[in-house]
Design a protein around this motif. Structure first.
Motif, PDB file in Angstrom:
ATOM      1  N   ARG A 164       0.812  -1.223   0.000  1.00 52.99           N
ATOM      2  CA  ARG A 164       0.000   0.000   0.000  1.00 52.99           C
ATOM      3  C   ARG A 164       0.843   1.269   0.000  1.00 52.99           C
ATOM      4  O   ARG A 164       0.342   2.347  -0.284  1.00 52.99           O
ATOM      5  N   LEU A 165       2.108   1.128   0.351  1.00 52.17           N
ATOM      6  CA  LEU A 165       2.966   2.313   0.415  1.00 52.17           C
ATOM      7  C   LEU A 165       3.215   2.863  -0.986  1.00 52.17           C
ATOM      8  O   LEU A 165       3.552   2.132  -1.912  1.00 52.17           O
ATOM      9  N   MET A 166       3.012   4.167  -1.134  1.00 52.25           N
ATOM     10  CA  MET A 166       3.219   4.839  -2.418  1.00 52.25           C
ATOM     11  C   MET A 166       3.887   6.181  -2.177  1.00 52.25           C
ATOM     12  O   MET A 166       4.089   6.596  -1.031  1.00 52.25           O
ATOM     13  N   MET A 167       4.256   6.847  -3.271  1.00 54.96           N
ATOM     14  CA  MET A 167       4.873   8.168  -3.167  1.00 54.96           C
ATOM     15  C   MET A 167       3.916   9.227  -3.689  1.00 54.96           C
ATOM     16  O   MET A 167       3.275   9.032  -4.728  1.00 54.96           O
ATOM     17  N   VAL A 168       3.799  10.311  -2.931  1.00 56.40           N
ATOM     18  CA  VAL A 168       3.030  11.463  -3.419  1.00 56.40           C
ATOM     19  C   VAL A 168       3.992  12.646  -3.546  1.00 56.40           C
ATOM     20  O   VAL A 168       5.002  12.714  -2.829  1.00 56.40           O
ATOM     21  N   LYS A 169       3.676  13.534  -4.487  1.00 52.60           N
ATOM     22  CA  LYS A 169       4.520  14.709  -4.697  1.00 52.60           C
ATOM     23  C   LYS A 169       3.872  15.901  -4.018  1.00 52.60           C
ATOM     24  O   LYS A 169       2.702  16.226  -4.261  1.00 52.60           O
ATOM     25  N   LEU A 170       4.626  16.547  -3.134  1.00 58.29           N
ATOM     26  CA  LEU A 170       4.121  17.671  -2.364  1.00 58.29           C
ATOM     27  C   LEU A 170       4.898  18.944  -2.670  1.00 58.29           C
ATOM     28  O   LEU A 170       6.100  18.897  -2.952  1.00 58.29           O
ATOM     29  N   LYS A 171       4.198  20.073  -2.615  1.00 63.30           N
ATOM     30  CA  LYS A 171       4.869  21.372  -2.608  1.00 63.30           C
ATOM     31  C   LYS A 171       4.777  21.888  -1.182  1.00 63.30           C
ATOM     32  O   LYS A 171       3.679  22.107  -0.659  1.00 63.30           O
ATOM     33  N   VAL A 172       5.919  22.048  -0.551  1.00 63.24           N
ATOM     34  CA  VAL A 172       5.943  22.365   0.876  1.00 63.24           C
ATOM     35  C   VAL A 172       6.703  23.658   1.119  1.00 63.24           C
ATOM     36  O   VAL A 172       7.781  23.881   0.548  1.00 63.24           O
ATOM     37  N   ASP A 173       6.130  24.509   1.959  1.00 67.27           N
ATOM     38  CA  ASP A 173       6.781  25.754   2.345  1.00 67.27           C
ATOM     39  C   ASP A 173       8.061  25.439   3.120  1.00 67.27           C
ATOM     40  O   ASP A 173       8.102  24.489   3.907  1.00 67.27           O
ATOM     41  N   ALA A 205       8.284  24.469   6.787  1.00 70.26           N
ATOM     42  CA  ALA A 205       8.032  23.097   7.269  1.00 70.26           C
ATOM     43  C   ALA A 205       9.197  22.163   6.970  1.00 70.26           C
ATOM     44  O   ALA A 205       9.073  20.947   7.121  1.00 70.26           O
ATOM     45  N   ARG A 206      10.329  22.712   6.562  1.00 73.51           N
ATOM     46  CA  ARG A 206      11.478  21.880   6.186  1.00 73.51           C
ATOM     47  C   ARG A 206      11.917  20.962   7.329  1.00 73.51           C
ATOM     48  O   ARG A 206      12.215  19.782   7.109  1.00 73.51           O
ATOM     49  N   GLU A 207      11.952  21.519   8.541  1.00 73.55           N
ATOM     50  CA  GLU A 207      12.404  20.723   9.682  1.00 73.55           C
ATOM     51  C   GLU A 207      11.536  19.479   9.863  1.00 73.55           C
ATOM     52  O   GLU A 207      12.054  18.384  10.084  1.00 73.55           O
ATOM     53  N   ARG A 208      10.223  19.641   9.765  1.00 77.38           N
ATOM     54  CA  ARG A 208       9.310  18.505   9.936  1.00 77.38           C
ATOM     55  C   ARG A 208       9.482  17.471   8.825  1.00 77.38           C
ATOM     56  O   ARG A 208       9.443  16.264   9.060  1.00 77.38           O
ATOM     57  N   ILE A 209       9.697  17.974   7.594  1.00 77.30           N
ATOM     58  CA  ILE A 209       9.893  17.064   6.460  1.00 77.30           C
ATOM     59  C   ILE A 209      11.161  16.247   6.646  1.00 77.30           C
ATOM     60  O   ILE A 209      11.166  15.014   6.493  1.00 77.30           O
ATOM     61  N   VAL A 210      12.253  16.913   6.990  1.00 77.71           N
ATOM     62  CA  VAL A 210      13.539  16.230   7.165  1.00 77.71           C
ATOM     63  C   VAL A 210      13.453  15.241   8.321  1.00 77.71           C
ATOM     64  O   VAL A 210      13.996  14.131   8.247  1.00 77.71           O
ATOM     65  N   GLU A 211      12.760  15.631   9.392  1.00 77.95           N
ATOM     66  CA  GLU A 211      12.605  14.768  10.558  1.00 77.95           C
ATOM     67  C   GLU A 211      11.880  13.478  10.199  1.00 77.95           C
ATOM     68  O   GLU A 211      12.193  12.407  10.695  1.00 77.95           O
ATOM     69  N   ARG A 212      10.893  13.587   9.319  1.00 79.56           N
ATOM     70  CA  ARG A 212      10.060  12.426   8.993  1.00 79.56           C
ATOM     71  C   ARG A 212      10.639  11.586   7.858  1.00 79.56           C
ATOM     72  O   ARG A 212      10.612  10.348   7.938  1.00 79.56           O
ATOM     73  N   VAL A 213      11.147  12.204   6.785  1.00 81.94           N
ATOM     74  CA  VAL A 213      11.556  11.426   5.608  1.00 81.94           C
ATOM     75  C   VAL A 213      12.992  11.675   5.148  1.00 81.94           C
ATOM     76  O   VAL A 213      13.470  11.020   4.230  1.00 81.94           O
ATOM     77  N   GLY A 214      13.693  12.630   5.762  1.00 81.69           N
ATOM     78  CA  GLY A 214      15.090  12.866   5.424  1.00 81.69           C
ATOM     79  C   GLY A 214      15.294  13.853   4.272  1.00 81.69           C
ATOM     80  O   GLY A 214      14.371  14.167   3.518  1.00 81.69           O
ATOM     81  N   GLU A 215      16.530  14.312   4.144  1.00 86.10           N
ATOM     82  CA  GLU A 215      16.900  15.293   3.115  1.00 86.10           C
ATOM     83  C   GLU A 215      16.719  14.757   1.702  1.00 86.10           C
ATOM     84  O   GLU A 215      16.372  15.500   0.779  1.00 86.10           O
ATOM     85  N   ASP A 216      16.952  13.456   1.507  1.00 91.43           N
ATOM     86  CA  ASP A 216      16.898  12.879   0.170  1.00 91.43           C
ATOM     87  C   ASP A 216      15.514  12.969  -0.458  1.00 91.43           C
ATOM     88  O   ASP A 216      15.368  12.843  -1.680  1.00 91.43           O
ATOM     89  N   MET A 230       9.565  23.954  -1.632  1.00 96.92           N
ATOM     90  CA  MET A 230      10.373  22.803  -2.043  1.00 96.92           C
ATOM     91  C   MET A 230       9.432  21.703  -2.518  1.00 96.92           C
ATOM     92  O   MET A 230       8.301  21.573  -2.034  1.00 96.92           O
ATOM     93  N   ILE A 231       9.898  20.930  -3.471  1.00 95.59           N
ATOM     94  CA  ILE A 231       9.141  19.797  -3.984  1.00 95.59           C
ATOM     95  C   ILE A 231       9.644  18.555  -3.272  1.00 95.59           C
ATOM     96  O   ILE A 231      10.846  18.273  -3.260  1.00 95.59           O
ATOM     97  N   VAL A 232       8.704  17.803  -2.681  1.00 97.78           N
ATOM     98  CA  VAL A 232       9.079  16.670  -1.840  1.00 97.78           C
ATOM     99  C   VAL A 232       8.388  15.398  -2.315  1.00 97.78           C
ATOM    100  O   VAL A 232       7.187  15.396  -2.610  1.00 97.78           O
ATOM    101  N   ASN A 233       9.150  14.304  -2.427  1.00 92.30           N
ATOM    102  CA  ASN A 233       8.585  12.980  -2.679  1.00 92.30           C
ATOM    103  C   ASN A 233       8.326  12.331  -1.330  1.00 92.30           C
ATOM    104  O   ASN A 233       9.262  11.992  -0.593  1.00 92.30           O
ATOM    105  N   PHE A 234       7.056  12.171  -1.010  1.00 94.22           N
ATOM    106  CA  PHE A 234       6.655  11.815   0.349  1.00 94.22           C
ATOM    107  C   PHE A 234       6.022  10.422   0.383  1.00 94.22           C
ATOM    108  O   PHE A 234       5.053  10.160  -0.337  1.00 94.22           O
TER     109      PHE A 234
END
Length: 308
Positions: free
Chosen positions: A228-237, A240-251, A261-265
Motif C-alpha cells: 500500500r505504500l506509495m509516493m506522493v509529490k508535495l509542494k511544501v513551504d 516546514a522543512r524541519e518537519r519534512i527532514v525529521e520524517r523522511v530525510g533530506e533525500d 520545495m518539492i518533496v517525494n513523500f
C-alpha cells in the motif's frame, strides 16, 4: 531484555557461587533452553562459566573470577546510565535503584565525576508533552502482567472506534515513534499480535500462563503497510522543512524554488496517511496523484462544514 538477563546471571553466579539452569529459568521466567543459550553467550564473551554434572553439580563461575571494573570504558558506563535514565519513568523505584546501584558499583570513584559529565551532554525524555494518565496506568498494569506471567483481558478500539474484547498473553512492551505497543500472543487468533496501548481500556489481569518460545519481529510496519505504500509529490513551504527532514530525510527533497520545495513523500492511502498530510496545514499542497489531492480537498470541506 536479554542484555539485562545476562548481566543479572553473572551477578547471581558471583553471589551464589553455584546454581542450576532450572533455578535461573524460574527466576527469569524463561525456559531452561533459553538459560543454556545465555550461558553459551556469556562463555563466548569470555566469562569463565563451568557446568558441573551430577547430584551436586550445577552452573558456576570459576572461584578466582572477578568482574573487571575496567572492562567497561567511561563511554560504555555513561551509555548504560543514560539508557537506564531514559526508561526510568517505566520502572518501579526498586527496579531503578537496583539497576543503578549495580552499574554505579562498576565505576571507579575517581572517574565518576567524568561519567556524570558525559551523561549531562545527552538527555532522553520519553514522556509526552501532554499528560496521559490513562496510558501510564495501562502500561503499569501490563508490565505487572508480564512480570507475573498473567493473561490480560481488555477492550480494544480500532481506528473506526469499534471495540472488541481481547484475551492475550503479554510478552513485550515496545516504544515505536511516540507510542507504546504491546507484543502479545492472542489466544483467539493463536498467533502473535501487536496492540497500541492508547487503544486499550479496562485492562484486567487473569490467570497465570506458561511462557512460550516466541520470535517477535521488529515493528517495521511491513505487515500492515506492505504494497500500500506509495509516493506522493508535495509542494511544501520552507517553514516546514524541519518537519519534512525529521520524517523522511533530506533525500526526499527533489528541488527548492524560492520559498517552496518539492518533496517525494511516502504515503499510505488511509485515514492515518491523510491525517499526516493535513497536519502540515497551509504549508503543504499535494500536487499528485490527482485522486489523493481530491480526497484532501473533500476532507477539508468536511472539516470546514463543522465550523459553518
Amino acid at each position: 531484555m536479554k542484555i539485562d538477563r545476562l548481566l543479572s546471571i553473572v551477578f547471581i553466579l558471583l553471589e551464589k557461587k553455584k546454581t542450576s539452569a532450572k533455578e535461573l529459568a524460574e527466576i527469569f521466567e524463561v525456559s531452561t533452553r533459553t538459560i543454556y543459550r545465555d550461558i553459551d553467550t556469556l562463555t563466548l564473551a569470555g566469562v569463565p562459566i563451568v557446568m558441573l554434572p551430577g547430584v551436586n553439580g550445577g552452573i558456576q563461575i570459576l572461584e578466582d573470577y572477578k568482574v573487571n571494573k575496567n572492562y567497561f570504558s567511561l563511554s560504555d558506563l555513561s551509555t548504560l546510565l543514560l539508557g537506564l535514565n531514559s526508561v526510568s519513568p517505566t520502572l518501579s523505584m526498586e527496579e531503578e535503584s537496583s539497576a543503578l546501584s549495580k552499574i554505579k558499583n562498576l565505576i571507579p570513584k575517581e572517574t565518576y565525576v567524568e561519567v556524570e559529565k558525559k551523561m549531562s551532554q545527552i538527555s532522553i525524555d520519553l514522556t509526552s508533552w501532554a499528560s496521559n494518565n490513562q496510558t501510564s496506568k495501562t502500561f503499569k498494569k501490563i508490565k505487572k502482567a508480564i512480570d507475573q506471567s498473567k493473561v490480560i483481558e481488555f477492550s480494544y478500539y480500532d481506528r473506526s472506534m469499534n471495540a472488541t474484547t481481547r484475551i492475550v498473553e503479554p510478552y513485550r512492551l515496545v516504544m515505536k515513534d511516540t507510542s507504546w505497543y504491546l507484543q502479545a500472543y492472542c489466544l483467539l487468533r493463536e498467533d502473535v499480535r501487536v496492540f497500541r496501548l492508547s487503544r486499550m481500556e479496562h485492562v484486567e489481569l487473569k490467570d497465570t500462563f506458561e511462557k512460550r518460545e516466541l520470535e517477535f519481529q521488529p515493528l517495521s510496519g511491513d505487515k500492515w503497510i506492505g504494497d500500500r505504500l506509495m509516493m506522493v509529490k508535495l509542494k511544501v513551504d520552507l517553514l516546514a522543512r524541519e518537519r519534512i527532514v525529521e520524517r523522511v530525510g533530506e533525500d526526499a527533497i527533489e528541488s527548492i524554488d524560492g520559498d517552496d520545495m518539492i518533496v517525494n513523500f511516502p504515503f499510505v492511502d488511509d485515514d492515518y496517511g491523510y491525517s499526516i498530510l493535513l497536519s502540515f496545514g497551509e504549508t503543504c499542497e499535494c500536487l499528485e496523484p490527482e485522486y489523493v489531492r481530491n480526497k484532501l480537498v473533500d476532507k477539508l470541506r468536511k472539516i470546514l462544514s463543522v465550523y459553518e
